[in-house]
Each structure stands twice: as structure tokens, then as C-alpha cells.
Design a protein around this motif. Sequence first.
Motif, mmCIF file in Angstrom:
data_model
loop_
_atom_site.group_PDB
_atom_site.id
_atom_site.type_symbol
_atom_site.label_atom_id
_atom_site.label_comp_id
_atom_site.label_asym_id
_atom_site.label_seq_id
_atom_site.Cartn_x
_atom_site.Cartn_y
_atom_site.Cartn_z
ATOM 1 N N ARG A 89 28.991 32.939 33.269
ATOM 2 C CA ARG A 89 30.250 33.480 33.788
ATOM 3 C C ARG A 89 30.076 34.332 35.043
ATOM 4 N N ARG A 90 28.837 34.659 35.394
ATOM 5 C CA ARG A 90 28.649 35.634 36.485
ATOM 6 C C ARG A 90 29.162 35.144 37.836
ATOM 7 N N ARG A 91 28.812 33.906 38.166
ATOM 8 C CA ARG A 91 29.310 33.357 39.440
ATOM 9 C C ARG A 91 30.678 32.777 39.176
ATOM 10 N N LYS A 92 31.680 33.369 39.768
ATOM 11 C CA LYS A 92 33.051 32.904 39.531
ATOM 12 C C LYS A 92 33.331 31.668 40.385
ATOM 13 N N ASP A 93 34.072 30.704 39.807
ATOM 14 C CA ASP A 93 34.445 29.531 40.589
ATOM 15 C C ASP A 93 35.764 29.800 41.323
ATOM 16 N N ALA A 94 36.188 28.797 42.103
ATOM 17 C CA ALA A 94 37.338 29.003 42.994
ATOM 18 C C ALA A 94 38.598 29.411 42.220
ATOM 19 N N MET A 95 38.810 28.776 41.070
ATOM 20 C CA MET A 95 40.009 29.079 40.293
ATOM 21 C C MET A 95 39.953 30.514 39.744
ATOM 22 N N GLU A 96 38.781 30.889 39.260
ATOM 23 C CA GLU A 96 38.625 32.254 38.744
ATOM 24 C C GLU A 96 38.857 33.282 39.857
ATOM 25 N N LEU A 97 38.312 32.999 41.031
ATOM 26 C CA LEU A 97 38.467 33.940 42.150
ATOM 27 C C LEU A 97 39.936 34.066 42.546
ATOM 28 N N GLN A 98 40.642 32.957 42.452
ATOM 29 C CA GLN A 98 42.067 33.017 42.786
ATOM 30 C C GLN A 98 42.794 33.970 41.832
ATOM 31 N N HIS A 99 42.479 33.894 40.548
ATOM 32 C CA HIS A 99 43.138 34.772 39.576
ATOM 33 C C HIS A 99 42.756 36.245 39.823
ATOM 34 N N ILE A 100 41.481 36.491 40.107
ATOM 35 C CA ILE A 100 41.062 37.885 40.330
ATOM 36 C C ILE A 100 41.717 38.432 41.610
ATOM 37 N N ARG A 101 41.764 37.588 42.643
ATOM 38 C CA ARG A 101 42.434 38.019 43.877
ATOM 39 C C ARG A 101 43.896 38.381 43.595
ATOM 40 N N THR A 102 44.552 37.529 42.821
ATOM 41 C CA THR A 102 45.960 37.813 42.500
ATOM 42 C C THR A 102 46.065 39.120 41.716
ATOM 43 N N ALA A 103 45.180 39.308 40.750
ATOM 44 C CA ALA A 103 45.213 40.546 39.958
ATOM 45 C C ALA A 103 45.023 41.769 40.864
ATOM 46 N N ALA A 104 44.149 41.642 41.846
ATOM 47 C CA ALA A 104 43.905 42.756 42.767
ATOM 48 C C ALA A 104 45.139 43.009 43.641
ATOM 49 N N GLN A 105 45.778 41.937 44.079
ATOM 50 C CA GLN A 105 46.984 42.092 44.913
ATOM 51 C C GLN A 105 48.123 42.714 44.116
ATOM 52 N N VAL A 106 48.253 42.282 42.868
ATOM 53 C CA VAL A 106 49.294 42.845 42.002
ATOM 54 C C VAL A 106 49.063 44.353 41.843
ATOM 55 N N ALA A 107 47.807 44.738 41.678
ATOM 56 C CA ALA A 107 47.491 46.163 41.508
ATOM 57 C C ALA A 107 47.814 46.936 42.790
ATOM 58 N N ASP A 108 47.416 46.397 43.933
ATOM 59 C CA ASP A 108 47.736 47.045 45.214
ATOM 60 C C ASP A 108 49.240 47.289 45.332
ATOM 61 N N VAL A 159 19.617 40.352 40.557
ATOM 62 C CA VAL A 159 19.854 40.079 41.976
ATOM 63 C C VAL A 159 21.292 39.573 42.150
ATOM 64 N N ILE A 160 21.991 40.191 43.084
ATOM 65 C CA ILE A 160 23.388 39.848 43.345
ATOM 66 C C ILE A 160 23.472 38.467 43.996
ATOM 67 N N GLU A 161 24.384 37.638 43.479
ATOM 68 C CA GLU A 161 24.545 36.289 44.020
ATOM 69 C C GLU A 161 25.958 36.083 44.546
ATOM 70 N N PRO A 162 26.107 35.114 45.436
ATOM 71 C CA PRO A 162 27.454 34.780 45.897
ATOM 72 C C PRO A 162 28.317 34.368 44.689
ATOM 73 N N GLY A 163 29.580 34.782 44.687
ATOM 74 C CA GLY A 163 30.462 34.458 43.570
ATOM 75 C C GLY A 163 30.571 35.587 42.557
ATOM 76 N N TYR A 164 29.729 36.614 42.686
ATOM 77 C CA TYR A 164 29.850 37.782 41.815
ATOM 78 C C TYR A 164 31.047 38.622 42.294
ATOM 79 N N VAL A 165 31.796 39.171 41.356
ATOM 80 C CA VAL A 165 32.850 40.132 41.695
ATOM 81 C C VAL A 165 32.495 41.441 41.011
ATOM 82 N N MET A 166 32.424 42.520 41.804
ATOM 83 C CA MET A 166 31.938 43.792 41.251
ATOM 84 C C MET A 166 32.775 44.963 41.753
ATOM 85 N N THR A 167 32.750 46.031 40.976
ATOM 86 C CA THR A 167 33.424 47.253 41.416
ATOM 87 C C THR A 167 32.401 48.194 42.053
ATOM 88 N N VAL A 168 32.896 49.017 42.981
ATOM 89 C CA VAL A 168 32.082 50.115 43.530
ATOM 90 C C VAL A 168 32.933 51.369 43.352
#
Lengths: 364, 364
Positions: free
Chosen positions: B135-154, B316-325
Motif C-alpha cells: 500500500r505504500r506506493r499509491k496508484d493514480a486512483m488513490e492519489l486522486q482521492h487523497i488530493r481531493t481529501a486535501a482540497q476538501v480540507a483546505d 527509503v522514501i519512494e515515488p508515490g509515497y504520501v506523507m505528513t510533515v
Amino acid sequence: MTRLQRLKNCFSGLGIDGMLITGMANIRYLSGFASDEQGVASLLVADRPYLITDYRFDEQAREQRTDDGVEIVVRARAEESLGQTLQRLAKGAAIKRLGFEREHIRYSHWQALAADLALDTECFKPLSDVVEKLRRRKDAMELQHIRTAAQVADAALEQIANKLSPGVTERGVAVELEYALMQRGSEGVAFPTIFASGPRSSHPHGMPTDRVIERGDMVTIDFGAVIQGYRSDMTRTFVLGKASTQQREVYSLVQEAQQLGVDRVTAGVACSEPAKYVAEFLNNSPYARFAGDGLGHAIGLETHEKPYFAKEDDTVIEPGYVMTVEPGIYIPGWGGVRIEDDILVKDEGIDLLTNFPRKLIEID
Amino acid sequence: MTRLQRLKNCFSGLGIDGMLITGMANIRYLSGFASDEQGVASLLVADRPYLITDYRFDEQAREQRTDDGVEIVVRARAEESLGQTLQRLAKGAAIKRLGFEREHIRYSHWQALAADLALDTECFKPLSDVVEKLRRRKDAMELQHIRTAAQVADAALEQIANKLSPGVTERGVAVELEYALMQRGSEGVAFPTIFASGPRSSHPHGMPTDRVIERGDMVTIDFGAVIQGYRSDMTRTFVLGKASTQQREVYSLVQEAQQLGVDRVTAGVACSEPAKYVAEFLNNSPYARFAGDGLGHAIGLETHEKPYFAKEDDTVIEPGYVMTVEPGIYIPGWGGVRIEDDILVKDEGIDLLTNFPRKLIEID
């Protein structure tokens, strides 16, 4: 007697001289520390009780502590494992036989603790329902919170019932219901709101979707409020427009079953009795094969607590128990009806805590 | 390759020929079946995958199934234990060595299964992070949902920020924020909203109370949206009125730490690196002893996923990871500041997914 003292009084019967509490509702019940997040605190109960947490919850633990005798232990997570902290405290408290909550500890967590604790395997004892049994009879303060949660739910449903109309979505109305709950003081929701319309109402646990509600739909809403951690849990089924003959028939059947169930609940009776009685009633109906199993459950700091109104649960009902009665008929492809109330068992009789009308409501 | 196939490809390396999946997020990831309630379904993955549930979730399982190859097994709970069902299926599938998820099974559940399964102890193998790693590397569909969740929060935060003013309560504003999230399509909240004002803002995980917000308060809000199960997680700290010198100083320090952290995140770097770098930066400040440990975590179907930005995490951080700072300074009795964003790691560089302004906002 304090709750902690009541727990300690069980120790000799359980063959332990200390107990590790990891269930968050049990920690809250015993110490006041409130979190829904598994693992952010543990409670070690020995002569002296210790609430073990980390810097993120230190101030909260101090503020919420209901018993000054509870010592707060702030663990530096990077420096000491929970097992090492426990070992240090258990040694200091001369704990030889430590009980743990087998239902509230993950296998991995148990493995790590067992490795860190310098206890023989048989001295780290899996136990069930120890604190849960203390929690079954609710005290006056707990009952007040549950009553308030039930009233908040009644009022919220009344507020949003008139928003049910052809053209709105399940999710749209569910959001309004949850907002109405929180505006009235509910701490979030007791559980994710179940909201299922039309043929989907046959899903006993259907989550709200973007389905548009239509005339002729049945709509089942199962939801609850939370007050000071205490929950309510109520279900109502509505019909949009004029109910069909079969909708009326199924609704009447469930309503009668629910009333029969409520009427069978009284102190001194085994939980299996109302369950069997209602099951038999539904099994003699034309809808026998669509009847859900299980008639209800206790409720309190958790939505689902033991005992259950189930054929195999012989727990004797006592005054102070708060339980749901929630028969349902679920017909795949057609729809479903469930009616659920929360009841308080008293020395004599019961109190219905949820009071939104139970009769069939046809919404125009 | 399907997710189930990717899992099966791990089997020989793990020394198993079947795996029992009990983590609800893992079940959702592999099969599409979505529930937050632990235990309502299990997934047995062998040559043929089986989703085991009961009548309450039968229709839901059929509707949500993302892979037609998954067979739905509806268990009559009163007649067959989960262990017995598993034993029957495992025998049919000729499973000799069955892995299970040690982090997602309660001790009591493990005990019951181990007793029912006719497998030698060493053939019922505890495993960690098997599906989580997939599950660590998110695919395109997963990234779309996370992006939407982030936009909704903003958008939700922007909507309610102007409701912050002296005289409102923490809970009152938190309720409006959660309502704004859900109106924009969030499926509930990603986690109970953290909302702490004034001196309480030093609680890293303070829940909203009835405290009335006053001029001069700092207010920390940490919250997230959920879209198709995928979460966002963002924190902002506001000042009511004109910030004091110290408030400015602490805010600037945290903002600089957060920017330094974000700037250190890139594919190919170990998670420990940004964590150590930011920790050193804060440790060289006058507020060293008030700095929280841990810089962030991965996020997806769960709010807290591995890996962590922590000194001891060498993933090691890979492309497709979504993380908080999310560095923070927490001064007991005075207050605290945390700033948190979600970032997507790309082949080159990163994308900030949460974009509400990071600069100090003084609300009049």
C-alpha cells in the motif's frame, strides 16, 4: 467504593495481583482518561494504579484523571518500550501474576510485552470481561449521560425528518443529521451513521451513498449521539409517500416484534428469553427467512457492549443495564425495516430512553 | 497486475501458501469491501480469495467487490465459528502454511482461530506489514482521492477560519469545521478533530472542549477529510488578535522547521533524515525541550501509516509515497504551535497536497 477498588477486589478471585488495562473504554471508566485511539495509554492497576502514556497526552491525562491516586507515567517512547516500563513498575509494585485483557490487545502487542516482561508465561494471564462486568450496571451519572445522548438523538432526528423528500441524497440527509447531533452537544457520532434507502434499505448496515431518494422508498436510519463518552443507538424506518400494502405489512410486523421484545425485558430474566421469543414470533410470520438474527445489545461507553439479546446469551438482566431492542426484516432487492430503541432496566420495569415515534411515518 | 496477485507473489518468499487478512484497511485495499468496524469481515487469500462475512454485509460485499474472482462466503455466526469456516476453506484450498496479520488480530481472536484450525502452531504464521508494504506506493486512483481529501480540507478550513473570534467555543467551531468537511463530500472525518485554544494548545492531541476562545489565544486545529476511504491530515495554528512577541517567535520557528522538513523530503532519502535534520534544528533553538518528537507519517486508507519520519525509521522514501510533515512546539501552560501538510513524493521533487496558507494568520 471507587471503580478501581471494585476492580482490585476481583484480583484474588482471578489469581492475579495486578492487571494491565488496554481497552480504551475500560481505561476511561477506571481513570477518566478519554481517547478513542487504541494504544495511546495503558493502565497498570496494582496497589497503586499507573496511567502510562507519552508526552502528547501528559497534560490531558492530568486534567481528566478522576482519581488522584492514579500516578501518570510519561514514557519516552524512543527510549523505553511499554514492556520495559511495565516491567519496571511491576517490579516496584512486587507484581508476580499480571492479568491482561485478551480482547483488547493485539497479538503483536502481546508478543512484545510477553518478551519484555520478566514473568513466567503462566503469570501473564489472559482475562476476559473483567472491567466490562463492572461496567454493566450503570451508575446515576452514567445514566444521565446516556439519557442525554438519547434525547439529543430524538431531537436531531425530529429536526432532519422533514428534510427527507424525493430528490435528496442519502449522504446529504445523513450529513445534516450528524450536524444536528453535534450542534446539540454530541461528541461526534456514536458510530458511522447507517442510512439506506429504497432497495438498499435491505442492507442492515448500509452506509449513506449518493443515491437519490425516490417516492415510494423506505429509508432506514440507524445512528447515535455521544455525551461524555456515553452513547445512544436508535433506528427508525420511514416511507416516502404512501406506504404500499407490503411496506405496511412488514412495518407492522417489525413494530409488533419490537414491542414484544421491549415487553419481555425486565430484571431477573435471561437475555436469551426476549431474543428467543421475538425470533419465534418472526419465524411464524411469512417473512421468517428475512429476519435478522440478534435482538439487541448493551450500550454505554461503547456502542456494542455485552450482554447481547441473543439465543445463546444466558446473562441475567439486572437493574442498571441499558440495552437496545432492534428486530429487523431485510428482503434483498426489496428493502428492509428496523426499529430500535434504548431501554434502561430498573428495579421495577423499564424506561424507554429513545422516544422518537415508533409508528409508521409516511413523509409527503 | 491486480493487488491480490501482487500479494500472492509474496507468498513463497514468506513461506506460506495462504494468508488471512484481518486489517480492515487491508481488506478494503485488496477486495473493495469497506468497513471501519474491525471483525465484520476477513479475507482468506489462497489461489482463490474468499471474503468471509455474515448476512448483515452480504449485499454490501457483493456491491463493493472490486475483483470478481473474490468469492463471498456468508457465515451463519451461530452455527460456525470463523475458525471453523477458515478450516473448511483452507482444507479445500490445500493450505498447509497460513500467514496472519499479527498487528491486526486481537489476542483472543488469534487464540480462538489457532484452536479451530487444524494446523501446527508453526504453520499459522504471524506476519507484519505484508499488505501495508504493497500500500505504500499509491496508484493514480488513490492519489486522486487523497488530493481531493486535501482540497476538501483546505476549503473547509477557509470556510470556518472567519468563525474564529473571541467568544466562540472550541467545540462550536470544531462542529462547523466537521460539517463543512462533510458538506464538501468528506465521509465523516479522518480522525476526531483536534482543536485546542489558549494554554490548551500545548496539548498536541487536545480534543475540543466548551472553552471560550479569547483574544490573544493561539488556536491549533488538526483535522482531515475522507474521500473513498482515503484521508488527508492538516494542522494550522492561528492567533486571535495581534500575536505577542513570543507567539511570533515560536510560530516562525515552527514554520521554518516545517519548511526545512518539507525541503528534505525526496525520493531516495531515508525517512530518518528529515526527522533528524528538523530535530537538530529545533534542538538548537531556545525551545529545544518543548519540541515534539516525530516529524510525520505516511497517510492513505489510514491516517497513520508506515513509514514514519522518525530518527529510527530507515525506510527509503519512494515515488508515490504520501506523507505528513508536522513539527510542533508545545509549552505547557503557555500554548503550542504545529503546522502540518501532506506531501506527495514524485520521481522528481514533491507536490504539496494541502495548501491552506502556512504564514501566521492573526484573526481580528
